[in-house]
Design a protein around this motif. Structure first.
Motif, PDB file in Angstrom:
ATOM      1  N   LEU A   1      19.588 -31.862  23.362  1.00 30.27           N
ATOM      2  CA  LEU A   1      20.420 -30.677  23.234  1.00 30.27           C
ATOM      3  C   LEU A   1      21.101 -30.330  24.551  1.00 30.27           C
ATOM      4  O   LEU A   1      22.288 -29.990  24.584  1.00 30.27           O
ATOM      5  N   ALA A   2      20.359 -30.412  25.670  1.00 22.07           N
ATOM      6  CA  ALA A   2      20.953 -30.132  26.975  1.00 22.07           C
ATOM      7  C   ALA A   2      22.082 -31.116  27.277  1.00 22.07           C
ATOM      8  O   ALA A   2      23.122 -30.743  27.832  1.00 22.07           O
ATOM      9  N   PHE A   3      21.892 -32.363  26.881  1.00 25.35           N
ATOM     10  CA  PHE A   3      22.946 -33.381  27.083  1.00 25.35           C
ATOM     11  C   PHE A   3      24.183 -33.018  26.268  1.00 25.35           C
ATOM     12  O   PHE A   3      25.307 -33.075  26.775  1.00 25.35           O
ATOM     13  N   LEU A   4      23.987 -32.625  25.003  1.00 25.61           N
ATOM     14  CA  LEU A   4      25.120 -32.260  24.165  1.00 25.61           C
ATOM     15  C   LEU A   4      25.862 -31.049  24.715  1.00 25.61           C
ATOM     16  O   LEU A   4      27.096 -31.010  24.722  1.00 25.61           O
ATOM     17  N   GLN A   5      25.109 -30.064  25.195  1.00 25.29           N
ATOM     18  CA  GLN A   5      25.721 -28.835  25.674  1.00 25.29           C
ATOM     19  C   GLN A   5      26.522 -29.038  26.956  1.00 25.29           C
ATOM     20  O   GLN A   5      27.371 -28.217  27.300  1.00 25.29           O
ATOM     21  N   ASN A   6      26.247 -30.113  27.674  1.00 26.73           N
ATOM     22  CA  ASN A   6      26.992 -30.409  28.905  1.00 26.73           C
ATOM     23  C   ASN A   6      27.861 -31.649  28.744  1.00 26.73           C
ATOM     24  O   ASN A   6      28.263 -32.265  29.731  1.00 26.73           O
TER      25      ASN A   6
ATOM     26  N   ASP B   1      35.491 -34.716  18.832  1.00 25.42           N
ATOM     27  CA  ASP B   1      34.953 -35.285  17.608  1.00 25.42           C
ATOM     28  C   ASP B   1      33.435 -35.118  17.540  1.00 25.42           C
ATOM     29  O   ASP B   1      32.873 -34.864  16.471  1.00 25.42           O
ATOM     30  N   ILE B   2      32.772 -35.262  18.695  1.00 22.82           N
ATOM     31  CA  ILE B   2      31.326 -35.048  18.739  1.00 22.82           C
ATOM     32  C   ILE B   2      31.012 -33.582  18.502  1.00 22.82           C
ATOM     33  O   ILE B   2      30.077 -33.236  17.768  1.00 22.82           O
ATOM     34  N   ALA B   3      31.795 -32.687  19.127  1.00 20.66           N
ATOM     35  CA  ALA B   3      31.575 -31.252  18.954  1.00 20.66           C
ATOM     36  C   ALA B   3      31.737 -30.852  17.493  1.00 20.66           C
ATOM     37  O   ALA B   3      30.891 -30.130  16.931  1.00 20.66           O
ATOM     38  N   MET B   4      32.806 -31.311  16.854  1.00 19.54           N
ATOM     39  CA  MET B   4      32.995 -30.996  15.437  1.00 19.54           C
ATOM     40  C   MET B   4      31.894 -31.612  14.586  1.00 19.54           C
ATOM     41  O   MET B   4      31.419 -30.995  13.627  1.00 19.54           O
TER      42      MET B   4
END
Length: 329
Positions: free
Chosen positions: A20-25, A150-153
């Motif tokens: 999750l931390a990786f995704l958020q940054n 695209d990853i965010a969506m």
């Protein structure tokens, strides 16, 4: 009484927290990846194609996004809520034939509670609010980066722009919940453990959108969101502080130095987070609301948010008698 987790379960919880931390940054990592591909490899055509795709698919983030279960249903992510642990509390039922704008506070460093609840849907959000589709509205810049958008969506994010919110919350679509973190990135500097300071007085655009659409506002408070990181925050007036504000004004992002579990910069501390969803506030539909009407319903919303905080703080805040919700801007 909380149950004991096995060693494997604890490892999976930590893995999910890192994920999750990786995704958020991801916007930071993606910038470096793109630069590396362009400058040091022969795969630069991939970046060109991704830029073309971003242009071709430019309307999708403003038309409900494109969730990919491949990204949200990874098996180990189900252990993520137990890492903190995290809970979702419902205080009122919602009508699935209507749309609701969930107004979330505080932002915290990375808005973990909002991402877990309304983007990844890892808490019982679907069971609590059956018949609804959920989305998390994020800063519009996230939808401009090639690959990142695209990853965010795929993870359930949509643009927080007026265009996007209007599309999801208008009369022709029913059963949508859109979660919007009202304070935005500017609120990050107030993410101090044990304190709850939010930006609300100068945030009135969400009320205007709700009035234009006749959409209910729902206050949402995330107790514990500020406790999972300590931030090294520059003193106002210093060069580093001015640079921080300049970067935020140019990009929408706020550069801070976090300190999490074991002193690591991005692994969050194992502190309980409880998201309390308040009761909906009925908003009339006014095609062109006046400033007086916007101020009236903004005041009504503020009063309901303060009521929600004061009604529940004794359950989820250790020093609740000396802890108050402070509106700083």
């Amino acid at each position: 009484m909380s149950r004991k987790f096995t060693f494997v379960e604890v490892c999976l919880q930590v893995l999910a927290a890192f994920h999750l931390a990786f995704l958020q940054n991801l916007y930071v990592e993606m910038i470096f990846l793109i630069l590396y591909i362009v400058l040091f490899t022969t795969y630069w055509p991939i970046i060109v194609l991704s830029i073309f795709w971003t242009w071709y698919d430019r309307e999708t983030p403003y038309e409900g996004g494109r969730r990919l279960r491949l990204l949200t249903d990874m098996p180990y992510l189900k252990y993520l809520p137990d890492y903190f642990p995290m809970r979702l509390i419902k205080t009122a039922d919602l009508d699935s034939n209507r749309n609701y704008l969930f107004c979330s506070h505080p932002h915290g460093l990375l808005a973990f509670s909002q991402f877990i609840n309304f983007a990844l849907e890892l808490t019982p959000i679907k069971a609590f609010f059956p018949g609804f589709r959920t989305n998390l509205a994020a800063i519009d810049l996230n939808m401009k980066y090639p690959l990142l958008r695209d990853i965010a969506m795929g993870c359930g994010l949509v643009s927080a722009s007026k265009k996007s919110l209007t599309y999801l919350l208008n009369d022709s679509r029913k059963g949508n919940i859109v979660s919007l973190v009202i304070g935005g990135a500017e609120e990050v500097i107030y993410s101090v453990p044990g304190q709850y300071r939010i930006i609300l007085n100068k945030r009135k655009g969400f009320v205007k959108i709700a009035l234009t659409l006749g959409c209910c506002l729902v206050p949402v408070f995330n107790f514990g969101e500020n406790d999972i990181y300590e931030l090294l925050i520059p003193t106002p007036g210093t060069f580093l502080y001015r640079f921080q504000m300049w970067l935020k004004s140019r990009t929408g992002f706020l550069l801070v130095i976090p300190k999490g579990r074991l002193g690591l910069p991005f692994l969050p501390k194992r502190k309980p987070i409880t998201t309390v969803v308040g009761r909906p506030i009925e908003i009339p539909k006014i095609a062109e609301p006046t400033q007086e009407q916007i101020d009236q319903y903004h005041k009504l919303y503020t009063e309901e948010l303060l009521r929600l905080f004061n009604e529940h703080k004794h359950k989820y805040v250790d020093d609740y008698e000396n802890t108050h919700l402070e509106i700083v801007g």
